[in-house]
Structure formats: C-alpha cells, structure tokens
Enzyme design. Structure first.
Site, PDB file in Angstrom:
ATOM      1  N   SER A   1       0.853  -1.189   0.000  1.00  0.00           N
ATOM      2  CA  SER A   1       0.000   0.000   0.000  1.00  0.00           C
ATOM      3  C   SER A   1       0.891   1.241   0.000  1.00  0.00           C
ATOM      4  O   SER A   1       2.092   1.165   0.308  1.00  0.00           O
ATOM      5  CB  SER A   1      -0.872  -0.011   1.266  1.00  0.00           C
ATOM      6  OG  SER A   1      -1.488   1.239   1.510  1.00  0.00           O
TER       7      SER A   1
ATOM      8  N   TYR B   1      -3.894  -0.914   9.938  1.00  0.00           N
ATOM      9  CA  TYR B   1      -3.681  -1.036   8.496  1.00  0.00           C
ATOM     10  C   TYR B   1      -2.270  -0.585   8.128  1.00  0.00           C
ATOM     11  O   TYR B   1      -1.567  -1.264   7.365  1.00  0.00           O
ATOM     12  CB  TYR B   1      -4.724  -0.211   7.739  1.00  0.00           C
ATOM     13  CG  TYR B   1      -4.680  -0.398   6.243  1.00  0.00           C
ATOM     14  CD1 TYR B   1      -5.324  -1.470   5.638  1.00  0.00           C
ATOM     15  CD2 TYR B   1      -3.985   0.494   5.427  1.00  0.00           C
ATOM     16  CE1 TYR B   1      -5.283  -1.654   4.266  1.00  0.00           C
ATOM     17  CE2 TYR B   1      -3.940   0.322   4.054  1.00  0.00           C
ATOM     18  CZ  TYR B   1      -4.588  -0.751   3.475  1.00  0.00           C
ATOM     19  OH  TYR B   1      -4.532  -0.929   2.113  1.00  0.00           O
TER      20      TYR B   1
END
Length: 253
Positions: free
Chosen positions: A145, A158
């Site tokens: 990410s 996350y």
C-alpha cells in the site's frame, strides 16, 4: 522473443480476495496471460469466475476465512488436488478499520493484522513448501500500500500491517530467492474501487487527491494487470524483494 517471457500458459495461480476490484483485475489478467486460477474468498466470486471461464481458463472457487490459520493448508491441498500444482500466489485479501489511535480497539487491531499480515506470511509459507516439493520455484506477489511508505491517519493497524507486508516481502526474498522463489509486492496508489467510492463522492476530497497525483487521475484495476503479469512471469526472474508502487507518481510528489 521477449513477449514469450510474459506468457503464463500451463501455470496455476492462487489469488485471494478476487471477488471485485483490484483482486478481480489481477485474477483476470493472469487468466488472460494463460493461467488457470484459484480464487480464495469469503463468498463465491461469481463475476470473476464468469470472466475467467469466458477466456477459456479454468477457475476453482475456495471459500475460506483467511484470518483463521487452519484454512491455509487446505487451500494448498485443494489447489493441488484439482490442478496438480501451484505456480503463483497473489496475497491480495485485506481489510481496514478507521479510528483515532487514542480510541483504537484491540479487536480492530487483531482483525486487520490477522488478515493483512499474519495470513500473508503463513499462506506464503504453505505455498512455498509446495513450490519446493514441486522443485521448480514459483512466484509470490504480496499487495502492499502507499501506507507501506507513509504513516497515514486513523488507520493504525492497516498502516502497521502494510508496513509489515513490505518487510516480510524482503525477508522471504532473502530466504527463498536461491531456491527459485521470487517474492515481490505491488503497492497500489489511490484506486477507483468500491473501497474508495466515499472519497470519490466527496468533491473537495476527490479534487485534493487528484491534484496530488502527477498522472492526474485515479488508478483502476486495469492498471495492476501489467505489473501482476510481469511479477508472475519469468520476465521478472531476477527481481526479488521489491515493492513496486503503481501510484501514478503519488510517492514522487
């Protein structure tokens, strides 16, 4: 011919979380390049199966909760039982929870870490053991990410999980490259999927994001097709432990 190095005929790929969005795009891309595909999801990915069958490729659905480690070896066994081998693993399944760090719960931490990081490691481990049994190496593609590189806001688990994906991608490459197993990652930028619909519906926030992307647009699942096929093919045989940003230049800004 160089284009032959990108062909995947006769290969078998496991793709987790391929019901919609980026996972579906990568699964279809691998099928377009010649792969049979195993889709691992909580629910049956009907549309993905239809797209892959339309290409004349085989598609096996495995329903599993990847946050539960007892399902991982069964995924490998079902794949080998059906197709006889595994050549490619794409660890795409993931989740996110949003809350201020001061109020973030242990449950939200564990739920995200178990799926986004723990299952990535242990499914990779199970598939790598199969690669070694086959004696022909293999390809593992993790999905990182932008928050593998940046801190983010209100997404502590996350951010931790995706930073961890970058780290274990490097570690596994260090350990397995000499055995013909390539472990790399793709870090998508801002992508136009169901997960970002709320951001794109907010006109001001949408414009802020687009203005920050040198390419001047959101990415789409199609933008991951080429990188996924490249990292799954022998064209990338000498690439190990690298996380490729597919972000329209976001990190360069």
């Amino acid at each position: 011919m160089i284009l032959d190095a990108f062909r995947l005929e006769g290969k078998v790929a496991i793709v987790t979380g391929c019901d919609t969005g980026l996972g579906q795009g990568m699964a279809v891309a691998l099928a377009e390049a010649g792969c049979d595909v195993v889709g691992v999801n909580r629910k049956i990915p009907v549309q993905t199966a239809e797209k892959i069958h339309a290409l004349g490729r085989r598609f096996l659905t495995i329903q599993a909760d990847l946050s539960q480690q007892n399902s991982l070896n069964d995924i490998v066994m079902q794949t080998v039982s059906t197709f006889g081998r595994i050549d490619i693993l794409v660890n795409n399944a993931g989740t996110i929870r949003r809350e201020d760090a001061l109020n973030f719960s242990e449950q939200d931490w564990d739920d995200v870490m178990n799926l986004n990081l723990k299952s990535v490691f242990f499914l990779s481990q199970a598939v790598a053991r199969q690669f070694l049994t086959q004696g022909q190496g293999g390809k593992i593609i993790n999905i990182a990410s932008m928050l593998s590189f940046q801190g983010g806001i209100r997404v502590p688990s996350y951010t931790a999980s995706k930073s961890g994906v970058l780290g274990i991608t490097r570690l596994l490459a260090n350990e397995w490259a000499a055995q013909g197993i390539n472990v790399n990652a793709i870090a998508p930028g801002y992508m136009a999927t169901n997960n970002t619909q709320q951001l794109r519906d907010d006109a001001d926030r949408n414009q802020e994001i687009v203005d920050r992307i040198p390419a001047g647009r959101w990415g789409t699942p199609d933008d991951l097709k080429g990188p996924a096929v490249f990292l799954a093919s022998r064209a990338s045989d000498y690439i190990n432990g690298y996380t490729l940003a597919v972000d329209g230049g976001w990190l360069a800004r």
